[in-house]
Design an enzyme around this catalytic site. Structure first.
Site: not given
Length: 187
Positions: A8-9
């Site tokens: 995930t970012s």
């Protein structure tokens, strides 16, 4: 061996990471590599490098979506090249793509190109929108929080407070304190 990679970012995307983990485990992954880092920071994607390094002849690396793996066609081709050199394969769950087949390799390359094209169009529109807003005086950028506290910074500096203490007290960055003090000629 089936190896999973989830990304995930940001740290705020816990649900996204949990969903990827669930899907990868359901796909039969025996080992998972997870990280929370922006795809822009390719150099900082240590767990992806570890996952690829962990691959052996006949292994499969699985990701849930293409955008969890690569941001550009060049990066995608670099990653798939590394996987192929290890005589391993890549599977992307949401697209049902498997690079163990010729068709899978072709589709992956085409979709990567389309994705990169789509992103460049989006960025072009964004730049046009910002330019239009600036021309109309509607886009002013981020507020200058540190400069708004300039007088307070200078007063605290004159009172003998250090940059770290000033920054903490006013809720601004230490480098901003140095910049303000320096521009005033006090340093």
């Amino acid at each position: 061996m089936i190896i999973g990679y989830a990304r995930t970012s940001t740290l705020d995307q816990k649900a996204g990471l949990e969903a990827q983990r669930r899907d990868l485990e359901k796909a039969g992954c025996e080992k998972l590599f997870e990280e929370q880092v922006s795809s822009v920071d390719v150099a900082k994607r240590e767990k992806l490098a570890e996952a690829i390094d962990y691959l052996r002849d006949g292994d499969t690396l699985i990701v849930t979506k293409l955008d969890r793996l690569a941001r550009s066609v060049a990066h995608l081709l670099e990653i798939t090249g590394e996987i192929e050199r290890k005589d391993a394969r890549l599977r992307i769950l949401d697209m049902d793509i498997d690079t163990g087949t010729s068709t899978g390799k072709l589709i992956l390359t085409m979709l990567g190109g389309i994705g990169e094209f789509e992103r460049s169009i989006m960025l072009e529109r964004q730049r046009e929108g910002i330019a239009k807003a600036k021309a109309e005086g509607k886009y002013l950028g981020r507020p200058k929080t540190a400069q708004a506290k300039r007088q307070e910074v200078l007063r605290l500096h004159e009172d003998g407070k250090g940059a770290t203490e000033i920054a903490k007290q006013l809720g601004i960055g230490r480098s901003s304190v140095y910049r303000i003090v320096q521009s005033d000629g006090a340093i």
